[in-house]
Enzyme design. Structure first.
Site, short mmCIF file in Angstrom:
data_model
loop_
_atom_site.label_atom_id
_atom_site.label_comp_id
_atom_site.label_asym_id
_atom_site.label_seq_id
_atom_site.Cartn_x
_atom_site.Cartn_y
_atom_site.Cartn_z
N CYS A 42 -22.03 9.86 39.58
CA CYS A 42 -21.95 8.74 38.64
C CYS A 42 -20.52 8.19 38.64
CB CYS A 42 -22.32 9.21 37.24
SG CYS A 42 -22.36 7.87 36.01
N ASP A 44 -18.87 7.38 36.13
CA ASP A 44 -18.21 7.80 34.89
C ASP A 44 -16.81 8.38 35.17
OD1 ASP A 44 -17.50 9.53 32.56
OD2 ASP A 44 -19.49 8.96 31.87
N ARG A 46 -15.12 10.37 33.64
CA ARG A 46 -14.94 11.78 33.28
C ARG A 46 -15.50 12.74 34.34
NH1 ARG A 46 -18.10 11.02 27.80
NH2 ARG A 46 -19.34 9.88 29.33
N HIS A 98 -24.70 13.95 35.38
CA HIS A 98 -23.96 14.63 34.31
C HIS A 98 -24.65 14.42 32.98
CE1 HIS A 98 -21.79 11.05 32.57
NE2 HIS A 98 -22.19 10.54 33.71
N CYS A 101 -24.58 11.11 30.11
CA CYS A 101 -24.39 9.92 30.96
C CYS A 101 -24.80 8.67 30.18
CB CYS A 101 -25.23 10.06 32.23
SG CYS A 101 -25.09 8.64 33.33
CO CO Z 1 -22.94 8.65 34.04
#
Ligand code: CO
Length: 216
Positions: A42, A44, A46, A98, A101
């Site tokens: 992803c 993301d 993080r 994750h 998400c």
């Molecule tokens: Co995500």
């Protein structure tokens, strides 16, 4: 003058630090990359691919998009996959979702975010396909956690079904596909048990991983 002096300063520090530890590092890396792994994760912020698995530049080939989605109409993802398998000859493809998400949550809640809703339809398709694994007694968090796991399974299955992976297996190239999910709260990866090294394992592996998700 740059408008991002902070980032450029950090880059300089990083480069100097790496060279101090290993003076030949960048020179070696500039001549060749030979990663053994392709990470499909992803976007993301993080979930930084290299950091999570402790790999250096040159060791991990990476494709990221919102929701770690793999669809056969996405030329960008297919190009990464084809280059990784046919040219770099990676030995492992890891689809990494994750928990927590935003893409999976938006897909589940059907919250309108704009153009991205069209992309997240692929995650909604996963929820529809497995609707029997969701019940009213589940909390929203339980439902989105489960959808995140199912999404990894389906996207990893999509990797297996691409002509690229099918052909690699057909010619006997060593190549495994894995499904993982990462927990933001503790930084740990959970292996969903979907690990396939040849096409003949697909059905039994898919069923096994699906059962494990359903029973979790
Ligand atoms: Co995500």
């Amino acid at each position: 003058m740059s408008s991002l002096p902070e980032l450029l300063r950090k880059n300089k520090e990083w480069s100097e630090g790496v060279r101090k530890r290993d003076p030949g590092f960048f020179d070696r890396l500039s001549h060749q990359q030979a990663p053994r792994y392709l990470w499909i994760g992803c976007s993301d912020s993080r979930v930084p691919a290299n950091e999570i698995v402790g790999l250096m530049p040159g060791e991990l080939f990476v494709h990221r998009n919102v929701g770690n989605i793999v669809v056969p109409s996405d030329l960008n993802c297919l190009a990464v996959l084809q280059y990784a398998v046919d040219v770099l000859r990676v030995e492992h493809i890891i689809v990494v979702g994750h928990y927590g998400c935003g893409g999976v949550e938006a897909a589940w809640k059907k919250s309108p975010l704009g153009l991205i809703d069209n992309w997240l339809r692929h995650v909604q398709d996963v929820a529809s396909r497995h609707h029997q694994l969701f019940s009213r007694s589940m909390t929203e968090q339980q439902s989105t956690d489960r959808l995140g796991e199912l999404n990894v399974l389906e996207q990893a299955a999509n990797v297996c079904r691409t002509t690229i992976v099918q052909e690699a297996w057909h010619r006997g190239q060593p190549l495994s596909v894995h499904g993982w999910i990462y927990r933001l709260q503790n930084g740990l990866v959970h292996d969903l048990g979907f690990t396939i090294a040849r096409d003949s394992e697909f059905v039994s592996m898919y069923d096994r991983a699906l059962r494990a998700i359903a029973e979790s």
